[in-house]
Design a protein around this motif. Structure first.
Motif, PDB file in Angstrom:
ATOM      1  N   UNK A   1      -2.190  -0.822  19.064  1.00 56.04           N
ATOM      2  CA  UNK A   1      -2.972   0.392  18.800  1.00 56.04           C
ATOM      3  C   UNK A   1      -2.367   1.185  17.636  1.00 56.04           C
ATOM      4  N   UNK A   2      -1.019   1.275  17.635  1.00 53.66           N
ATOM      5  CA  UNK A   2      -0.332   2.033  16.566  1.00 53.66           C
ATOM      6  C   UNK A   2      -0.565   1.360  15.202  1.00 53.66           C
ATOM      7  N   UNK A   3      -0.443   0.027  15.207  1.00 55.53           N
ATOM      8  CA  UNK A   3      -0.647  -0.731  13.949  1.00 55.53           C
ATOM      9  C   UNK A   3      -2.043  -0.507  13.398  1.00 55.53           C
ATOM     10  N   UNK A   4      -2.972  -0.532  14.315  1.00 56.47           N
ATOM     11  CA  UNK A   4      -4.376  -0.376  13.924  1.00 56.47           C
ATOM     12  C   UNK A   4      -4.620   1.021  13.343  1.00 56.47           C
ATOM     13  N   UNK A   5      -4.067   1.998  14.030  1.00 52.37           N
ATOM     14  CA  UNK A   5      -4.227   3.394  13.602  1.00 52.37           C
ATOM     15  C   UNK A   5      -3.609   3.608  12.227  1.00 52.37           C
ATOM     16  N   UNK A   6      -2.386   3.056  12.039  1.00 53.39           N
ATOM     17  CA  UNK A   6      -1.678   3.203  10.762  1.00 53.39           C
ATOM     18  C   UNK A   6      -2.474   2.578   9.610  1.00 53.39           C
ATOM     19  N   UNK A   7      -3.033   1.406   9.905  1.00 51.67           N
ATOM     20  CA  UNK A   7      -3.852   0.734   8.892  1.00 51.67           C
ATOM     21  C   UNK A   7      -5.009   1.607   8.449  1.00 51.67           C
ATOM     22  N   UNK A   8      -5.645   2.275   9.401  1.00 53.15           N
ATOM     23  CA  UNK A   8      -6.790   3.142   9.088  1.00 53.15           C
ATOM     24  C   UNK A   8      -6.355   4.326   8.220  1.00 53.15           C
ATOM     25  N   UNK A   9      -5.198   4.911   8.572  1.00 48.42           N
ATOM     26  CA  UNK A   9      -4.699   6.075   7.820  1.00 48.42           C
ATOM     27  C   UNK A   9      -4.377   5.673   6.381  1.00 48.42           C
ATOM     28  N   UNK A  10      -3.703   4.532   6.243  1.00 43.62           N
ATOM     29  CA  UNK A  10      -3.330   4.053   4.890  1.00 43.62           C
ATOM     30  C   UNK A  10      -4.590   3.866   4.043  1.00 43.62           C
TER      31      UNK A  10
ATOM     32  N   UNK B   1       8.757   2.698  16.319  1.00 43.27           N
ATOM     33  CA  UNK B   1      10.184   2.448  16.554  1.00 43.27           C
ATOM     34  C   UNK B   1      10.497   2.555  18.045  1.00 43.27           C
ATOM     35  N   UNK B   2       9.885   3.581  18.695  1.00 40.47           N
ATOM     36  CA  UNK B   2      10.091   3.817  20.122  1.00 40.47           C
ATOM     37  C   UNK B   2       9.545   2.642  20.959  1.00 40.47           C
ATOM     38  N   UNK B   3       8.325   2.211  20.562  1.00 38.72           N
ATOM     39  CA  UNK B   3       7.705   1.086  21.294  1.00 38.72           C
ATOM     40  C   UNK B   3       8.536  -0.189  21.124  1.00 38.72           C
ATOM     41  N   UNK B   4       9.018  -0.430  19.890  1.00 40.15           N
ATOM     42  CA  UNK B   4       9.838  -1.621  19.625  1.00 40.15           C
ATOM     43  C   UNK B   4      11.125  -1.595  20.453  1.00 40.15           C
ATOM     44  N   UNK B   5      11.677  -0.358  20.586  1.00 44.07           N
ATOM     45  CA  UNK B   5      12.907  -0.197  21.363  1.00 44.07           C
ATOM     46  C   UNK B   5      12.655  -0.546  22.839  1.00 44.07           C
ATOM     47  N   UNK B   6      11.516  -0.046  23.327  1.00 46.48           N
ATOM     48  CA  UNK B   6      11.185  -0.314  24.743  1.00 46.48           C
ATOM     49  C   UNK B   6      10.894  -1.803  24.977  1.00 46.48           C
ATOM     50  N   UNK B   7      10.247  -2.425  23.978  1.00 46.71           N
ATOM     51  CA  UNK B   7       9.963  -3.872  24.099  1.00 46.71           C
ATOM     52  C   UNK B   7      11.284  -4.642  24.164  1.00 46.71           C
TER      53      UNK B   7
ATOM     54  N   UNK C   1       0.946  11.847   9.722  1.00 45.19           N
ATOM     55  CA  UNK C   1       0.453  10.936  10.777  1.00 45.19           C
ATOM     56  C   UNK C   1       1.092   9.553  10.646  1.00 45.19           C
ATOM     57  N   UNK C   2       1.263   9.146   9.350  1.00 41.41           N
ATOM     58  CA  UNK C   2       1.921   7.849   9.128  1.00 41.41           C
ATOM     59  C   UNK C   2       3.358   7.900   9.616  1.00 41.41           C
ATOM     60  N   UNK C   3       4.032   8.999   9.277  1.00 43.70           N
ATOM     61  CA  UNK C   3       5.417   9.187   9.714  1.00 43.70           C
ATOM     62  C   UNK C   3       5.521   9.103  11.229  1.00 43.70           C
ATOM     63  N   UNK C   4       4.528   9.800  11.900  1.00 41.35           N
ATOM     64  CA  UNK C   4       4.503   9.808  13.365  1.00 41.35           C
ATOM     65  C   UNK C   4       4.309   8.404  13.927  1.00 41.35           C
ATOM     66  N   UNK C   5       3.447   7.693  13.206  1.00 42.74           N
ATOM     67  CA  UNK C   5       3.154   6.327  13.691  1.00 42.74           C
ATOM     68  C   UNK C   5       4.403   5.445  13.583  1.00 42.74           C
TER      69      UNK C   5
ATOM     70  N   UNK D   1       0.832  -1.203   0.000  1.00 45.18           N
ATOM     71  CA  UNK D   1       0.000   0.000   0.000  1.00 45.18           C
ATOM     72  C   UNK D   1       0.864   1.248   0.000  1.00 45.18           C
ATOM     73  N   UNK D   2       1.932   1.234   0.815  1.00 45.68           N
ATOM     74  CA  UNK D   2       2.830   2.394   0.888  1.00 45.68           C
ATOM     75  C   UNK D   2       3.543   2.607  -0.454  1.00 45.68           C
TER      76      UNK D   2
END
Lengths: 177, 165
Positions: free
Chosen positions: B149-158, B128-134, B119-123, B93-94
């Motif tokens: 939540x981020x994945x879901x939001x990104x999917x909606x934006x796309x 990346x930040x969440x993955x780092x913390x995980x 918004x996609x860029x932000x997501x 899609x991207x």
């Protein structure tokens, strides 16, 4: 010393075999006669009697003592139910008006009517008459008979009336007034 | 003799008769032996049918357990397949969005598009930040929830961007 009903039941539950044998000895004669009154064929009556005692032994822990003779009354009820089940299974209870039919008995006219001959007179009744008559003799009301046999109360009364007429005829034949 | 007298007459004689065991039924002791035999047979039958019922229960439980396990495995496979498809679709899609913009699609210039793209860029930054913390703290439920939540939001934006194009 004769055990009371309560003691007998307790013994049956504690020492199964010995207690059950005592219970059997106490009631077998009455129950065998009862089965023969409902089921004329001795072989069938024997089967019903055996199944009846097995049912009694199985249900014994549910027995509630309600005074004098309550154990006998309870066993009698189980045996009667067993007899009715057998008759239903064989579809032998036919409630028909057979008052016009002539019923043959092999009773001799020159002797007084003994208890043994009474048994044979009852046995000679048609199945429907006999079942209603027996239930009535065993203390059931017409309402209870109608429930047990799935007939109306008036049918039960009418069957009993026919049975009485037939019995009177047979007793007359014996010279009993 | 009236009805009541007749009934009493029969009742009395019936009771008299009940005191003696009838010959036509056979021997009283033999009858007791028959009762005992039937009782033993019934007990044995109950025992055997009890064992048979237990075996059946064990077999059914085993079958159910196996079926459940298989279906769980299948579910997990399906989930990973779906995840792969989802990632693949997102990338596709991207790529599609970038291609459309390169071709000069006028929608790419619209303020809505620009906003959604940021918004996609932000997501992606958030992700990346969440993955780092995980990676740092392990798979903490709060972090996993945030990633979902981020994945879901990104999917909606796309989806919104594609509809716009």
């Amino acid at each position: 010393m004769k055990l009371t009903d309560q003691e007998l039941v307790k013994l049956c539950l504690q020492n199964e075999d010995a207690g059950q044998r005592l219970l059997y000895d106490r009631f077998v004669a009455a129950m065998a006669r009862l089965c023969l009154r409902y089921i004329a064929d001795p072989e069938d009556a024997k089967e019903v009697l055996i199944d009846g005692f097995l049912r009694v032994f199985k249900m014994l822990k549910k027995f509630e003592d309600r005074g004098i003779n309550s154990l006998e009354a309870w066993i009698r009820k189980i045996m009667i139910n067993q007899c009715l089940m057998h008759l239903r299974k064989k579809r032998r209870v036919l409630f028909v008006d057979v008052s016009h039919q002539h019923i043959e008995t092999d009773l001799r006219a020159d002797v007084s009517v003994s208890a043994e001959e009474i048994e044979r007179i009852i046995e000679a009744l048609p199945e429907g008459y006999r079942t209603v008559f027996n239930l009535y003799m065993d203390g059931y009301s017409h309402g209870e008979i109608s429930d047990l046999l799935g007939i109306t109360e008036s049918a039960s009364r009418s069957q009993l009336a026919h049975a009485r007429t037939r019995l009177r005829e047979m007793l007359d034949k014996q010279g009993w007034k | 003799m009236n009805d009541q007298q007749l009934d009493e007459f029969f009742r009395k004689r019936i009771r008299e008769k009940e005191e003696t065991f009838p010959d036509s039924i056979g021997d009283q002791d033999k009858l007791w032996q028959m009762i005992r035999k039937k009782k033993t047979q019934r007990r044995r039958w109950r025992y055997v049918s009890g064992i048979a019922a237990s075996i059946c229960l064990v077999l059914v439980s085993l079958m159910l357990w196996r079926t459940t396990n298989q279906s769980t495995e299948f579910d997990e496979d399906e989930i990973s397949d779906l995840a792969a498809i989802s990632i693949y679709t997102e990338r596709e899609a991207m790529d599609y969005i970038h291609l459309q913009c390169k071709k000069g699609n006028p929608s790419c210039e619209s303020p809505e598009f620009v906003e959604l793209e940021s918004e996609i860029e932000m997501s992606f930054t958030e992700m990346r930040e969440v993955e780092r913390q995980i990676a740092l703290f392990g798979e903490d439920p709060v972090l996993l929830k945030a990633r979902a939540r981020i994945e879901d939001q990104r999917g909606k934006i796309i989806r919104e961007i594609i509809l716009m194009l």
